[in-house]
Structure formats: structure tokens, C-alpha cells
Design an enzyme around this catalytic site. Structure first.
Site, mmCIF file in Angstrom:
data_model
loop_
_atom_site.group_PDB
_atom_site.id
_atom_site.type_symbol
_atom_site.label_atom_id
_atom_site.label_comp_id
_atom_site.label_asym_id
_atom_site.label_seq_id
_atom_site.Cartn_x
_atom_site.Cartn_y
_atom_site.Cartn_z
ATOM 1 N N GLY A 177 29.654 -27.159 -2.985
ATOM 2 C CA GLY A 177 28.922 -25.858 -2.632
ATOM 3 C C GLY A 177 28.772 -25.765 -0.839
ATOM 4 N N TRP A 221 30.619 -24.900 1.660
ATOM 5 C CA TRP A 221 31.168 -23.974 2.488
ATOM 6 C C TRP A 221 30.457 -22.428 2.061
ATOM 7 C CZ3 TRP A 221 37.057 -23.637 3.791
ATOM 8 C CH2 TRP A 221 37.419 -24.808 4.426
ATOM 9 N N ASP A 261 35.684 -23.909 -9.040
ATOM 10 C CA ASP A 261 36.092 -25.085 -8.989
ATOM 11 C C ASP A 261 36.297 -26.034 -10.486
ATOM 12 O OD1 ASP A 261 36.376 -28.294 -8.289
ATOM 13 O OD2 ASP A 261 35.701 -27.442 -6.226
ATOM 14 N N ASP A 267 39.353 -24.990 0.240
ATOM 15 C CA ASP A 267 39.138 -26.245 0.600
ATOM 16 C C ASP A 267 39.693 -27.261 -0.595
ATOM 17 O OD1 ASP A 267 38.468 -28.211 2.512
ATOM 18 O OD2 ASP A 267 36.347 -28.557 1.621
ATOM 19 N N LYS A 324 42.937 -25.784 3.693
ATOM 20 C CA LYS A 324 43.127 -27.193 4.007
ATOM 21 C C LYS A 324 44.460 -27.577 3.685
ATOM 22 C CE LYS A 324 40.921 -30.304 1.742
ATOM 23 N NZ LYS A 324 39.586 -31.486 1.290
#
Length: 221
Positions: free
Chosen positions: A75, A77, A94, A134, A174
Site C-alpha cells: 500500500g 504507493w 493485488d 508496481d 516497473k
């Protein structure tokens, strides 16, 4: 003879049970200034500083109204987004459980599931102007396989961004050493006015991770 409450024998035995890699990871965590700073600042992970540094360089967050956080756990970000754009609507997803974050809608599901993109859009209540990713696949120890699996997630995130972003929006993801592959890079350059790779200072020097930052979404082709 007086004794302290600690048991040095237990400490040694516990240490002996650790693998060499886990011992190195623990030492790195204990000596990592970003880990210490994250605890002091209330961020859930050192990864928060990667986004903070990317935002300082590219101006991603301020003014954002609707933000999607792909691979939100734990969490960090979304915490950064909430701090820098407190009025923004934020939705995250997620596979891993993520503790609640005030002002953030969180889905515990696989982004690759067919229903995930629609669920994110519905919860957001409109089209996003910033998509953050990410995400990284669980590693299996085979470099080529790990790279392909992670890049498949990046590609899925990029397609989601190009299908949902507001004109002028941005996509950050990423990627691994070598950057974005040619096909995906072509997709991003087709849809965004600026596509750059960056390695924020918070990324460990020995890490293979980089970030691709695509800004100025042109709209659907």
C-alpha cells in the site's frame, strides 16, 4: 550470577536456521536507510520513496483526480498518492491482502482475471488520469521465465492504461533490466507523447528493476 532476559543461545540457534540469502536480506533491511525512513514517515514499504522520487522528476501525482494502483500491496504507493493528491479517487488491486487505506478502494484479486479491469473502472467512477503498476510476478528462480512473467503483467497494465486513460494521462510501470521490450515500447510510443525509462535512487543499486514512465496520453487510436 545475574542474567538478562535475553537468551543468547536461542538467538544463535535461530540464526543458524536461516539460509544465507535470508540472513543477507535481514542485514540489508536492518541497514537500509529507506526502510528506516519508511517506518519514521509511516509508509508501509520503502517502495513509497520510488514513487516519491519519480513524482519529483516527472510531476505525476499533483492534480490527479482518478488513480489506479496495480499491485497495490502493501500500500505504499497509494499512501503517497493520498498524501500528494488527497482529493483523488484511488482504486487498487493485488493478489495479496492489503490492509485498508483511508480513501482507497482495494480489490483482493488477480488483475489478469477477466473481470478485474471492469471492477476497477466501476469502482473508480470514471476514467483514470494516472495508472500506476508496481506489479511483479512471483519468481521461480529461472531468469528468463521470471522476466517473461513480469513483462506479461507490465503489458497487461499498459493495455489497460491505453484503453481507459483520460487524454493527457500517464502510465508508470516497473520493468526489469533491459527496459521495455520492443513491442510494448512501440505501443506506448504510439499512445503517449513521452516515454522514458528511469531508475529512482530508492531502487537498490543491485536491483534489476527500472520504471517506464509514459506521459501525455493521446487517446485511443
Amino acid at each position: 550470577m545475574a542474567r538478562s532476559g535475553r537468551n543468547p543461545d536461542r538467538r544463535v540457534r535461530t540464526a543458524k536456521k536461516r539460509t544465507a540469502s535470508s540472513t543477507r536480506w535481514l542485514e540489508r533491511q536492518l541497514n537500509d536507510p529507506y526502510v528506516k525512513q519508511a517506518k519514521a514517515d509511516g509508509y508501509r514499504s520503502r517502495a513509497a520513496y520510488k514513487l516519491l522520487e519519480l513524482d519529483e522528476r516527472f510531476g505525476l501525482i499533483r492534480g490527479a483526480k482518478r488513480v489506479v494502483d496495480l499491485g497495490i500491496a502493501p500500500g505504499g504507493w497509494s499512501q503517497v498518492v493520498r498524501a500528494r493528491a488527497p482529493k483523488a479517487q484511488v482504486v487498487g488491486i493485488d493478489l495479496l491482502p492489503t490492509d485498508p487505506i483511508e480513501g482507497v478502494t482495494i480489490f483482493e484479486m488477480d488483475f489478469m482475471d477477466d473481470g478485474a479491469p471492469a471492477a476497477l473502472e466501476e469502482a473508480l467512477g470514471g476514467t483514470p488520469d494516472l495508472v500506476l503498476s508496481d506489479m511483479a510476478a512471483n519468481t521461480v528462480g529461472h531468469k528468463q521465465t521470471d522476466h517473461l512473467r513480469t513483462m506479461a503483467l507490465v503489458e497487461a497494465g499498459a493495455w489497460f492504461a491505453t484503453e481507459t486513460l483520460e487524454p493527457g494521462g500517464a502510465f508508470v510501470a516497473k520493468v526489469l533490466a533491459g527496459g521495455t521490450d520492443a513491442e510494448l515500447l512501440s505501443l506506448l510510443k504510439k499512445h503517449f507523447t513521452s516515454v522514458k525509462h528511469a531508475k529512482p535512487p530508492a531502487s537498490r543499486k543491485g536491483s534489476t528493476e527500472w520504471y517506464v514512465v509514459a506521459q501525455g496520453f493521446k487517446g485511443p487510436a
